[in-house]
Design a protein around this motif. Structure first.
Motif: not given
Length: 552
Positions: A300-329
């Protein structure tokens, strides 16, 4: 006013120093003597491009220095202080240096400045009016500036300019917002999909770091358990462990304390160490009980991390903080789209208010310009007609258009120099001589209202003679009642009107030809005027004529 001019190592000039009069200065000299060289040097102070070929001695730098009297010149003072230029309440010194390698440096009051800054200061101190500048009269911008100067529109123009900038900025924001909304609306479905995807993840700050740590623990559980087991074996669970050995050592020390007075504290110290080790052993035992290999949890942990890594790669960011900022944007972008009609409506109102505010002053400028245009037409005819243009007709045509940085007016000077000739723009109807006389007349009209302390006329009287030349000289002398005037001329009628007369001439030595300049005495001035009147041969009649021109 221009007090002194120093030129060294420039063209045919090795070194000259000129001390100008505060009234009407005259400069004469034979063609090719070097009058244009001096103007070229002074033009460097005004920001003209430096020509390395003009440096006389390639081993030394060329220096042009002009000293101006600026007492009471508050407009220039304020400009200099705003631009961090050192200011003296009485004197302003402008200096341009050209080194042999072509490098140019500019100074104001001995402080280095940019050439552009020096040019702006110099243009507020001196105006060089040459035949080349006569073409300005055909420029609508120059014509509008003349009317504004005479109408005293400087303050109103500054206020209008401020309002116009506000209007243009409001218009720019409106256009940019419309473009952004249009662009965002095109991408709305994709934006909404991205936001839904990010919302579904329910990302939390610090989550990625915790998951990566838990993954590392679960992935290395066998090694961790083995390490814990070894530590517990050594501390408390082995046949011979640290805690049991400490208990034995403590008993031995108690025996020693009965016979050795200094050994009393050893048992207490060992007991403290045992308690600390016991606490460590219990902590390790707690780790051992809590940690257990759970393949499902690791997956389950591996799957969650893979989902996070996939989103970071898709949106060209490096952290959850940047994904949260993108979400709010993305959420903000969709909110703006929902409120876009209101936003555009408010920006349109703001642009209309700003335009109306600017238009109010533009219309006031128009009224003042139209009133002054009538006055200017009369004054120009009165000034120019005695200069051999008795049939001159003038018309300042003002038409209204869209708002511009100068208002809403288009100005065009129309002239007719002959009877029954239709009024036409000056460029299509006037000769070079007529344009020169028109420009001189205009300078005479605006001289009283000019902030400019000094003006130089470079052979503005070319192509005229006789009574017209005399009247042009009187006109320049009249301008000199308000500002300092320097005229370079070939006409004795003009030269005789000056309060100070300088002669430019060439002088040869055994090595080179040099340009010199000197102020003429009264006798030398009579001689110079006689030469200008009669040529190289000077007789008593020519001198008498020269004295007559000088009213001697």
């Amino acid at each position: 006013m221009l007090k002194t001019l120093h030129i060294s190592n420039y063209a045919l000039i090795d070194s000259v120093d000129i001390e100008f009069n505060d009234g009407f200065n005259i400069i004469t000299g034979e063609t090719g003597a070097g009058k244009s060289i001096m103007l070229g040097a002074l033009s460097l102070i005004l920001g003209e491009r430096a020509d390395l070929k003009a440096v006389r001695d390639s081993g030394k730098k060329s220096v042009i220095e002009a000293v101006f009297d600026v007492a009471g010149y508050d407009t220039l003072k304020n400009y200099c202080l705003i631009n961090d230029i050192e200011w003296d309440d009485t004197t302003c010194i402008l200096r341009r240096e050209i080194s042999p390698n072509g490098r140019s440096r500019a100074f104001i009051n001995d402080s280095p400045v940019t050439l552009d800054l020096m040019s702006h200061v110099a243009q507020q101190l001196v105006d060089i009016h040459s035949q080349h500048q006569n073409r300005l009269i055909t420029s609508p911008e120059f014509q509008l500036k003349i009317i504004d100067n005479l109408a005293g529109n400087t303050g109103l123009l500054a206020e209008y300019s401020s309002r116009y900038r506000v209007y243009r900025n409001a218009l720019k924001r409106l256009h940019e917002t419309k473009k952004l909304i249009e662009r965002n609306r095109t991408d709305e479905d994709f934006t909404r999909f991205q936001l839904e995807q990010l919302d579904a993840m329910k990302l939390k700050e610090g989550e990625q770091e915790r998951l990566e740590q838990d993954r590392d623990v679960l992935s290395n559980m066998t090694e961790i358990k083995s390490t814990l087991s070894g530590a517990l074996e050594a501390l408390s669970e082995g046949r011979e462990n640290a805690l049991s050995l400490l208990r034995d050592a403590s008993e031995y020390c108690e025996e020693l304390a009965r016979v050795l007075e200094d050994a009393d504290s050893l048992g207490e110290r060992l007991e403290s160490a045992r308690i600390e080790l016991q606490d460590i052993a219990e902590t390790l035992s707690s780790y051992d009980q809590e940690l257990h290999a759970d393949p499902d949890e690791l997956e389950a942990i591996e799957q969650r991390l893979n989902d996070i890594y996939s989103l970071q790669q898709k949106h060209h960011v490096n952290s959850i903080t940047e994904l949260i900022e993108l979400r709010e944007s993305l959420r903000t972008k969709l909110d703006e789209l929902e409120n876009s009609s209101f936003t555009v409506e408010e920006l349109e109102k703001e642009a209309r208010r700003a335009k109306n505010a600017a238009k109010e002053l533009a219309l006031e400028l128009s009224v003042r310009r139209e009133k002054e245009a009538k006055h200017f037409e009369t004054m120009l005819r009165e000034r120019a007609m005695p200069l051999g243009m008795k049939n001159l007709s003038t018309k300042v045509k003002i038409t209204h258009g869209e708002l511009t940085p100068d208002g809403c007016d288009n100005v065009e000077f129309l002239f007719s120099f002959n009877k029954n000739q239709p009024l036409m723009p000056v460029g299509g109807t006037a000769s070079g001589g007529e344009i020169s006389r028109l420009m001189l007349s205009i300078k005479a009209i605006i001289a009283a209202k000019m902030q400019l302390p000094s003006i130089i006329f470079d052979e503005v009287d070319t192509g005229v003679s006789g009574d017209v030349a005399d009247r042009m000289g009187l006109m320049m002398k009249d301008i000199a009642q308000n500002i300092q005037v320097t005229a370079i001329t070939h006409l004795p009628q003009v030269a005789a009107k000056g309060s100070a007369h300088f002669k430019v001439y060439k002088e040869d030595d055994e090595h080179a030809t040099h340009t010199r300049i000197r102020r003429l005495s009264q006798e030398e001035r009579i001689e110079e005027l006689a030469v200008m009147l009669s040529g190289s041969k000077v007789d008593d009649a020519a001198k008498a004529n020269a004295k007559s021109l000088l009213n001697i």
